[in-house]
Design a protein around this motif. Structure first.
Motif, PDB file in Angstrom:
ATOM      1  N   ARG A 223       0.829  -1.199   0.000  1.00 13.03           N
ATOM      2  CA  ARG A 223       0.000   0.000   0.000  1.00 13.03           C
ATOM      3  C   ARG A 223       0.874   1.263   0.000  1.00 13.03           C
ATOM      4  N   GLU A 224       1.973   1.223   0.715  1.00 11.97           N
ATOM      5  CA  GLU A 224       2.883   2.371   0.704  1.00 11.97           C
ATOM      6  C   GLU A 224       3.406   2.638  -0.703  1.00 11.97           C
TER       7      GLU A 224
ATOM      8  N   THR B 118       0.598   3.927  -3.011  1.00 13.61           N
ATOM      9  CA  THR B 118       0.275   5.330  -2.713  1.00 13.61           C
ATOM     10  C   THR B 118       1.310   6.263  -3.340  1.00 13.61           C
TER      11      THR B 118
ATOM     12  N   VAL C 250      -6.045   3.083  -2.468  1.00 16.05           N
ATOM     13  CA  VAL C 250      -5.119   4.052  -1.881  1.00 16.05           C
ATOM     14  C   VAL C 250      -5.470   5.440  -2.400  1.00 16.05           C
TER      15      VAL C 250
END
Length: 455
Positions: A150-151, A154, A174
């Motif tokens: 997810r990081e 994003t 995201v």
């Protein structure tokens, strides 16, 4: 052009087709005499195969286990898609539809596997960062809940188009996602008024745009500037309630992602996606991609993964041995390759072969190559007694994999001048040795292909 990278949960779809002409004697249920079994990749696997119809290069990042269903999936996917696995905890999910006379009677689901939340393999992160666009095909099995994934998504959403096909049991998109593509039930489950006010979905998900698919009526699009309905073109409309729409959402999302990869606006990408999904359903839906059981190449259970190559390296070092590595495309294994491998193995205690992935070969050799997929090339190499392990890499050169593998000896054919080897610097920096061995004259894959074409 950079690849379209698909991220999500994959499972094995099975259609058991048969004939039902009698009832079970101990219960009022039909007895189905199965005449054939058809297999296909489901979930993000189906999305990736459909994306390959619209994009020149597709990479699939998904959670795969080590069981027969996973190896079947690899056999279904790898001829058309570059597969980048991340760890799966548990058994691969399989969904079997029992069908008779073209009608589904019951579906049997097995396998409890979910994606591991522990980190993100380096190869998967590199694949994401190499993307020109990303399609997230969430099927609620944990891939999209991975914190590191997810990081990265994003971060990338601010740079490239990200299309997110959500799932009720999955994670939310995201922030900064270019386009979210829920169907009507998914949209109203998230926001009850979504069909009247799709902007509420866009605000909830902090997305640039939302396209709610509404079946035969097309899609409702809100891009922050206007709300419009994009209808199914007349030539692509399908009539009849018995139509199998399985996979229509995947076709829609894949076509939209491919359109954004090509530089289309959101509205134009959705217009193309509506048309593609309708034509997909008219052509038979997902069942048209099924392969009859017995005709699927089941991936060899022998481990030729990067993890195995590094395990071999650790064992050799722990025993005080000498690790040798070589690399190349190895497309159409020929006597020249075998000669090089034998000479390389004689220089140490174990030999690891670094093999260019399919996308890497295409960049180096052109769109007509490779002739054999990376898994097939790896299986041929691991069948040779002189090869201890194989690792597949995506880059044009093996520099990154050598940084991690650190063989004592790096071997190439004598037709390479030392100055031409980009890996020479990294090998010598960590104290390794570059060795050029004589090649067997008269053999090269390019020459063999040209000779065959001349015939």
């Amino acid at each position: 052009m950079k690849p379209l990278v698909v991220v999500g949960d994959v499972f094995l779809d099975v259609d058991a087709e048969g004939v039902a002409e009698r009832l079970c004697p101990d219960a009022p249920v039909p007895v189905v005499d199965v005449t054939s079994r058809w297999l296909r990749a489901g979930g993000a696997g189906l999305a990736a195969l459909l994306a390959a119809r619209s994009a020149a290069e597709v990479v699939l990042v998904t959670a795969l286990g080590d069981d027969r269903s996973a190896r079947t999936l690899a056999g279904l996917l790898e001829p058309e898609v570059t597969l980048v696995p991340v760890p799966l905890e548990g058994a691969t999910v399989s969904k079997t539809r029992i069908r008779a006379a073209g009608q589904s009677l019951v579906r049997l689901d097995s396998g409890e596997g979910t994606a591991s939340a522990e980190g993100l393999p380096d190869r998967a992160e590199r694949a994401l960062r190499s993307a020109g666009a990303i399609l997230v095909a969430d099927y609620g099995r944990g891939v999209t809940r991975n914190p590191r994934l997810r990081e990265v998504l994003t971060e990338l959403a601010a740079e490239i188009p990200v299309v997110w096909d959500p799932h009720p049991r999955g994670a939310e998109p995201v922030p900064g996602t270019r386009l979210v593509t829920p169907n009507a039930s998914e949209a109203t489950a998230a926001v009850p008024d979504a069909l009247e006010l799709p902007g509420l979905l866009r605000e909830r998900w902090h997305a640039d745009a939302v396209a709610v698919t509404i079946g035969s009526r097309g899609a409702l699009v809100d891009d922050g500037k206007s709300v419009r309905r994009i209808s199914v073109p007349e030539g692509a409309q399908v009539s009849g309630s018995a139509t199998d729409t399985c996979g229509a959402g995947d076709r829609f999302a894949a076509a939209a992602a491919a359109g954004l990869l090509d530089g289309a606006s959101v509205a134009e990408a959705v217009r193309v996606a509506v048309d593609a999904a309708a034509r997909f359903v008219a052509a038979g839906g997902a069942s048209a991609l099924s392969v009859e059981e017995g005709r699927v190449s089941i991936a060899d259970p022998k481990d030729y993964s990067a993890g195995n190559a590094f395990a071999v390296a650790e064992r050799v070092r722990a025993a005080g041995g000498r690790l040798v590595a070589t690399g190349g495309c190895f497309d159409l294994l020929h006597p020249g390759h075998v000669s090089l491998l034998r000479q390389a193995r004689a220089l140490g205690d174990a030999l690891v072969v670094c093999v260019n992935s399919d996308s890497s070969v295409r960049r180096l050799k052109g769109p007509g190559r490779p002739l054999l997929s990376a898994p097939d090339r790896a299986r041929l190499l691991t069948a040779l007694s002189v090869v201890d392990a194989v690792v597949v890499f995506d880059e044009s050169s093996p520099v990154a994999i050598l940084e991690r593998l650190r063989p004592d000896v790096w071997v190439k054919g004598g037709d390479y001048a030392e100055a031409e080897l980009p890996e020479r610097t990294v090998v010598e920096r960590y104290g390794g040795e570059v060795v050029l061995v004589p090649t067997l004259p008269g053999y090269s894959t390019t020459r063999l292909v040209a000779a065959a074409a001349g015939q």
